[in-house]
Every structure is written in C-alpha cells, then in structure tokens.
Design an enzyme around this catalytic site. Structure first.
Site, PDB file in Angstrom:
ATOM      1  N   LEU A   1       0.837  -1.201   0.000  1.00 13.39           N
ATOM      2  CA  LEU A   1       0.000   0.000   0.000  1.00 13.39           C
ATOM      3  C   LEU A   1       0.873   1.252   0.000  1.00 13.39           C
ATOM      4  O   LEU A   1       1.796   1.358   0.823  1.00 13.39           O
ATOM      5  CB  LEU A   1      -0.908   0.029   1.241  1.00 13.39           C
ATOM      6  CG  LEU A   1      -2.243  -0.719   1.127  1.00 13.39           C
ATOM      7  CD1 LEU A   1      -2.023  -2.221   1.027  1.00 13.39           C
ATOM      8  CD2 LEU A   1      -3.142  -0.420   2.306  1.00 13.39           C
ATOM      9  N   ASP A   2       0.555   2.193  -0.899  1.00 11.91           N
ATOM     10  CA  ASP A   2       1.293   3.465  -0.858  1.00 11.91           C
ATOM     11  C   ASP A   2       0.499   4.449   0.014  1.00 11.91           C
ATOM     12  O   ASP A   2      -0.569   4.122   0.540  1.00 11.91           O
ATOM     13  CB  ASP A   2       1.529   4.016  -2.275  1.00 11.91           C
ATOM     14  CG  ASP A   2       0.206   4.406  -2.977  1.00 11.91           C
ATOM     15  OD1 ASP A   2      -0.838   4.543  -2.295  1.00 11.91           O
ATOM     16  OD2 ASP A   2       0.213   4.562  -4.204  1.00 11.91           O
ATOM     17  N   SER A   3       1.007   5.678   0.117  1.00 12.55           N
ATOM     18  CA  SER A   3       0.396   6.619   1.069  1.00 12.55           C
ATOM     19  C   SER A   3      -1.054   6.921   0.703  1.00 12.55           C
ATOM     20  O   SER A   3      -1.910   7.077   1.565  1.00 12.55           O
ATOM     21  CB  SER A   3       1.213   7.908   1.115  1.00 12.55           C
ATOM     22  OG  SER A   3       1.428   8.351  -0.200  1.00 12.55           O
TER      23      SER A   3
ATOM     24  N   ASP B   1      -3.098   4.845  -0.836  1.00 12.70           N
ATOM     25  CA  ASP B   1      -3.871   3.665  -0.443  1.00 12.70           C
ATOM     26  C   ASP B   1      -4.215   3.739   1.041  1.00 12.70           C
ATOM     27  O   ASP B   1      -5.326   3.419   1.450  1.00 12.70           O
ATOM     28  CB  ASP B   1      -3.070   2.371  -0.703  1.00 12.70           C
ATOM     29  CG  ASP B   1      -2.813   2.118  -2.179  1.00 12.70           C
ATOM     30  OD1 ASP B   1      -3.696   2.444  -2.982  1.00 12.70           O
ATOM     31  OD2 ASP B   1      -1.723   1.630  -2.516  1.00 12.70           O
TER      32      ASP B   1
ATOM     33  N   ARG C   1      -3.932   6.373 -10.405  1.00 14.16           N
ATOM     34  CA  ARG C   1      -4.195   4.954 -10.092  1.00 14.16           C
ATOM     35  C   ARG C   1      -5.527   4.755  -9.383  1.00 14.16           C
ATOM     36  O   ARG C   1      -6.011   3.639  -9.233  1.00 14.16           O
ATOM     37  CB  ARG C   1      -3.054   4.411  -9.214  1.00 14.16           C
ATOM     38  CG  ARG C   1      -2.321   3.246  -9.830  1.00 14.16           C
ATOM     39  CD  ARG C   1      -1.163   2.738  -9.063  1.00 14.16           C
ATOM     40  NE  ARG C   1      -1.028   3.251  -7.713  1.00 14.16           N
ATOM     41  CZ  ARG C   1      -1.591   2.680  -6.640  1.00 14.16           C
ATOM     42  NH1 ARG C   1      -2.385   1.653  -6.798  1.00 14.16           N
ATOM     43  NH2 ARG C   1      -1.384   3.178  -5.437  1.00 14.16           N
TER      44      ARG C   1
END
Lengths: 78, 240
Positions: free
Chosen positions: A35-37, A39, B168
């Site tokens: 997970l990125d920030s 997410d 995204r």
C-alpha cells in the site's frame, strides 16, 4: 474489541485492496502489504465508515502496522 | 447513485455553460457562486436537469469544505470544475502586491483548496474528474495580465502533479485553456488586451462559452478515463 477491528481491517484489505489474507498479520506494515500513502488514506476512509472513527492525516504519519492502526482506532473509540 | 458535479464560478459565462452541459449529461450540478445568489439561481433553473446554487468562497477553507460536504450529501462527488476566477489586469509597474496576491488566491489557491477537499470523497469512490479552467494567456502571456497569467499557468503545473498522484485511483485531473471568450468578465478587459487576444486567434473570432463547456463535458465523461494531466486548448488556434 481489537480482534474485531483486526478482522475488519483484514476484510477491507483483502476485498478492497486485493491483499492476500495469508500476508495479513498484526505486525505487517502497510508498505510491506504493497500500500502506498494514497492507499493508506483510502483505507482510513473505509475504516472511518465502518468504525465511525476518523483518523487525521497527522495521526497516519505514526501508523505503520495494522496493530498500530487497530490500537489508534480502539483508543479513539474509547 | 446520483453523480454530483461542483462547478465553482458557476454563474459566470463559462461556468453557466458548463453547468448546463453537465446537467444535461445527468449530473446533479452544484452551481457554485461566491457573491450573488440571484445569478446562480437563474443558472440552476436554466439547467435541463438537477441543479442547485451553492455558495462557495474558494479562498475560504471552511466554505470549500461545506460545499464539498453538501456535494457528498447530494450523492457521489464525481466532477469538480475549478472555474472561479478573477482578472484584475494592469501593467506590472502599476500592479500592487495585494492585487497580485488576490488574483493568485482566487485563481490558483482556490483550485488547490477545492481539489484537495474533493480528492477525499473521490478516493473513496475510486472515481473522479478534476477540471481546472486556465487560459491561453497562461501559455502565451498577455500585456497587463502578469498576475492572471501566473495564476492560470500555476493551474497547469498543479494539475499535472495532481494527475500523477491520483491516476491509479480512477481520478483524472486536466486543464482546459480557453482563448478569448466573450463573457462579462472579459468585457472588463482593457480594449488593447481584448483586441490583442482576438487578433491572436486564427479563427478571427471569440470562443463561445458553450465550446469551452463542451471540452469540459468531455473531460468529465467516463469516456475520458485515460485523459489526464492534459491541457486542452479551446482558443481558436491562439495558442499554436
């Protein structure tokens, strides 16, 4: 309480973010789960709906693992 | 689920045309207005579809949060059009700092505040269209418009960066860059600035507000899911 929250997060991670359930454990980090920030922000919005607890952006900065997220939500639920 | 479109500066020339276009595409349109409700009421009732006036001062964080809150109560916030803008034109030598700051506050910081508030519900919905109305002047510059051009050029860098951040998540961010559109706002331009803008366009005529709205309508549509970080000129060729 915490078990319930952990189950909720696990369900959201696997259903909404496609994280394999086997990868999910209390000490797993969001980054480790892919997970990125953004997410993580989205995850907190989902959890806010499910738990009624709003996690502020500043609070997110110290949350790295699922257990930390569970503890913070449980703390705010009081 | 009702898809909501928030159009700031909704009662102006481009804003009103955009509200009409989005309403006829089935969006529940919030006609954003800063000052007078009267004109926004007129625009809302002139829309073929669901539309309502909503006060939003794009320079005020609480006002922006309230407008976005209103949008998320009305349905799913799907589209934001950052159209609110001011043009306080003068030669640089005569342009006081307060006038420069005010232009940037409304035109650029306003789009930042609205977009920032809108991204949250859009993230949750994993869908969103953020469209900012810049100007051909942002690309070409124009006499007497240092503040205006700077604020509108800022929208381009802002939008390209935002587009990268949210792509995204099914959220697109784009800019429409109109040329000289004959509206109440541009009527206040000094004659020299107005003539020089018209002369720039190979078409030799002002752009119609509906033509700008048509570009916004496309960028707001599901069909434009792969169009992001773009600058779509609607300027009669003035920007070539």
């Amino acid at each position: 309480m915490s078990q319930e929250l952990l189950a909720t997060i696990t369900e959201v991670l696997s259903e909404d973010f496609g994280v394999p359930e086997d990868d999910i454990s209390p000490d797993a980090t969001f980054e480790g789960l892919g997970l990125d920030s953004l997410d993580v922000v989205e995850l907190t919005l989902v959890l806010e709906e499910k738990t009624g607890v709003k996690l502020e952006d500043e609070e997110l900065e110290d949350i790295r693992t699922l257990q930390q997220a569970v503890d913070k939500i449980a703390e705010k639920q009081g | 689920m009702t898809r909501v479109a928030l159009v700031t500066g909704g009662s102006g020339g481009i804003g009103a045309a955009t509200c009409r276009a989005l309403a006829s595409d089935g969006f529940h349109v919030l006609v954003g207005y800063g000052g007078s409700a009267g004109k926004a009421d007129e625009v809302a009732s002139g829309c073929d579809g669901a539309a309502e006036p909503v006060q939003v001062d794009v320079t005020d964080e609480d006002s922006v949060a309230a407008a976005v809150g209103h949008a998320t109560e009305a349905g799913t916030l799907a589209v934001v059009v950052n159209n609110a803008g001011v043009a306080d034109d003068d030669l640089l030598i005569r342009l006081d700092p307060e006038r420069f700051d005010r232009t940037v506050q409304v035109n650029l910081r306003g789009a930042y505040l609205v977009s920032r508030a809108a991204v949250r519900p859009m993230l949750r919905a994993r869908h969103g269209r953020i469209i900012s109305v810049a100007s051909v002047v942002a690309l070409r510059g124009n006499v007497g418009q240092t503040a205006y051009a700077a604020s509108k050029a800022g929208l381009i860098g802002f939008t390209k960066s935002l587009a990268r951040e949210v792509a995204r998540k099914g959220i697109t961010a784009n800019v429409v860059a109109p040329g000289f559109v004959a509206t109440a706002m541009t009527d206040q331009l000094p004659d020299a600035a107005r003539e020089s803008l018209i002369d720039l366009a190979p078409t030799g005529r002002p752009v119609e507000a509906d033509e700008v709205a048509a570009a916004i309508r496309y960028l707001a549509s599901d069909a434009a899911g792969s169009v992001t970080g773009s600058v779509l000129p609607v300027d009669g060729g003035a920007g070539i």
